[in-house]
Design an enzyme around this catalytic site. Structure first.
Site, PDB file in Angstrom:
ATOM      1  N   SER A 247     -42.021 -27.584  38.958  1.00 44.54           N
ATOM      2  CA  SER A 247     -40.649 -27.277  38.525  1.00 44.54           C
ATOM      3  C   SER A 247     -40.194 -28.246  37.434  1.00 44.54           C
ATOM      4  O   SER A 247     -39.139 -28.884  37.543  1.00 44.54           O
ATOM      5  CB  SER A 247     -39.682 -27.344  39.716  1.00 44.54           C
ATOM      6  N   PRO A 248     -40.979 -28.371  36.345  1.00 48.63           N
ATOM      7  CA  PRO A 248     -40.679 -29.382  35.322  1.00 48.63           C
ATOM      8  C   PRO A 248     -39.415 -29.105  34.506  1.00 48.63           C
ATOM      9  O   PRO A 248     -38.923 -30.013  33.844  1.00 48.63           O
ATOM     10  CB  PRO A 248     -41.928 -29.348  34.430  1.00 48.63           C
ATOM     11  N   LEU A 249     -38.903 -27.880  34.548  1.00 50.79           N
ATOM     12  CA  LEU A 249     -37.645 -27.589  33.848  1.00 50.79           C
ATOM     13  C   LEU A 249     -36.440 -27.816  34.750  1.00 50.79           C
ATOM     14  O   LEU A 249     -35.298 -27.725  34.301  1.00 50.79           O
ATOM     15  CB  LEU A 249     -37.644 -26.147  33.326  1.00 50.79           C
ATOM     16  N   GLY A 250     -36.712 -28.123  36.016  1.00 48.64           N
ATOM     17  CA  GLY A 250     -35.645 -28.434  36.947  1.00 48.64           C
ATOM     18  C   GLY A 250     -34.654 -27.297  37.134  1.00 48.64           C
ATOM     19  O   GLY A 250     -35.019 -26.116  37.097  1.00 48.64           O
TER      20      GLY A 250
ATOM     21  N   TYR B 290     -49.851 -19.006  48.192  1.00 45.88           N
ATOM     22  CA  TYR B 290     -49.174 -18.215  47.168  1.00 45.88           C
ATOM     23  C   TYR B 290     -49.444 -16.727  47.366  1.00 45.88           C
ATOM     24  O   TYR B 290     -50.569 -16.313  47.615  1.00 45.88           O
ATOM     25  CB  TYR B 290     -49.607 -18.644  45.772  1.00 45.88           C
TER      26      TYR B 290
ATOM     27  N   PHE C 136     -32.035 -24.079  33.847  1.00 42.59           N
ATOM     28  CA  PHE C 136     -31.826 -22.659  33.588  1.00 42.59           C
ATOM     29  C   PHE C 136     -31.332 -21.896  34.827  1.00 42.59           C
ATOM     30  O   PHE C 136     -30.975 -20.726  34.723  1.00 42.59           O
ATOM     31  CB  PHE C 136     -33.125 -22.017  33.078  1.00 42.59           C
TER      32      PHE C 136
ATOM     33  N   GLU D 147     -28.973 -23.343  37.270  1.00 40.06           N
ATOM     34  CA  GLU D 147     -27.651 -23.754  37.727  1.00 40.06           C
ATOM     35  C   GLU D 147     -26.692 -23.934  36.547  1.00 40.06           C
ATOM     36  O   GLU D 147     -27.100 -24.311  35.447  1.00 40.06           O
ATOM     37  CB  GLU D 147     -27.747 -25.079  38.495  1.00 40.06           C
TER      38      GLU D 147
END
Length: 291
Positions: free
Chosen positions: A204-207, A50, A210, A212
């Protein structure tokens, strides 16, 4: 899973805290770490790569200056990916899971994070050339020396974990999992974590919700509009609640540097998402009724 370590149900993902994102100042980092602790988030997820191999040291310096006790937090980090950066002039992006490298990488992370031990040490991605016996030698040595408490992997399939477990126990697996990326429910990944009592972590739990604007996210948005009113929460909280409802007891790794979003994330753990609402969201994501 190592029962001596208590991880917060929401894990703070630090990838965007440094030069790959917000590039927070030391002052802002100290404030953000403190905000996480006050909100109930005590687990911080790192990786050596990172910030182009810089984030750990920046975080470690801020943490050392924060005055927060090491015993009040849990530190997770990963190793293995070799990038071509200013810090490391590699010929090609590759993976290195030799015994010497794994030990060296763990010790570098300890130095950069300014800690004596890591709560959980992960192999970042599977390599076609990884050898379970050699990996086991490194992990056993690190555990005997007290440098890591537990060992796990990230982005590994159940068969790859089974191969590793011919030589060394694997405590957890961090994988992509969200309402818009639900493959882990169907390819055996989450089944493996339940069956073998591994710590399940979701990056990436919100996929893509927000990011696409496609047919899938439009369908989900329509359902979320109703559910937001019913539960009196925002969309991101419902997306996290959907993950948290899964019996694998998934720990979402929330990669935001915004204090309010971190607070919202921990409050999502209080949502009791009803069974039929969970399936309403699944059907919206997949575009058809559950077969």
């Amino acid at each position: 899973m190592d029962n001596t370590t208590s991880y917060s149900k929401i894990i703070a993902g630090t990838m965007t805290w440094g030069s790959w994102g917000k590039d927070l100042s030391q002052k802002d980092l100290i404030a953000l770490i403190g905000h996480c602790l006050n909100a109930g988030i005590s687990t911080f997820d790192h990786a050596d790569i990172y910030g182009g191999y810089t984030n750990e040291a920046v975080f470690g310096k801020a943490f050392a200056q924060s005055g927060i006790s090491r015993f009040d937090v849990q530190l997770i980090t990963k190793c293995g990916i070799q990038l071509d950066t200013e810090v490391r002039k590699n010929k090609v992006v590759h993976y290195n899971y030799s015994k010497d490298y794994i030990i060296w990488s763990a010790e570098e992370s300890l130095k950069n994070l300014r800690t004596d031990y890591l709560d959980l040490f992960l192999l970042h991605r599977p390599s076609p050339l990884m050898h379970p016996g050699e990996i086991a030698e490194a992990i056993v040595q690190l555990q005997k020396e007290g440098k890591i408490k537990a060992f796990g992997v990230s982005n590994f399939t159940p068969s790859q974990i089974a191969m590793l477990e011919t030589a060394v126990p694997v405590s957890g697996n961090q994988v992509e999992f969200s309402l818009t990326a639900d493959g882990a429910m169907y390819d055996g990944t989450l089944d493996d974590m339940i069956a073998n009592d591994r710590m399940a972590m979701a990056w990436s739990p919100l996929g893509s919700y927000f990011r696409e604007k496609d047919k899938k996210t439009k369908r989900i948005k329509k359902v979320l509009k109703r559910l937001r009113k019913k539960y009196n929460v925002n969309a991101s909280q419902l997306l996290l609640a959907w993950i948290l409802r899964h019996p694998a007891k998934v720990y979402p790794v929330v990669g935001t540097a915004t204090p309010q979003r971190l607070t919202d994330a921990i409050n999502a753990t209080k949502i009791d998402l009803e069974l039929e609402d969970w399936f309403l969201l699944l059907a919206a994501s997949q575009g058809h009724r559950v077969p």
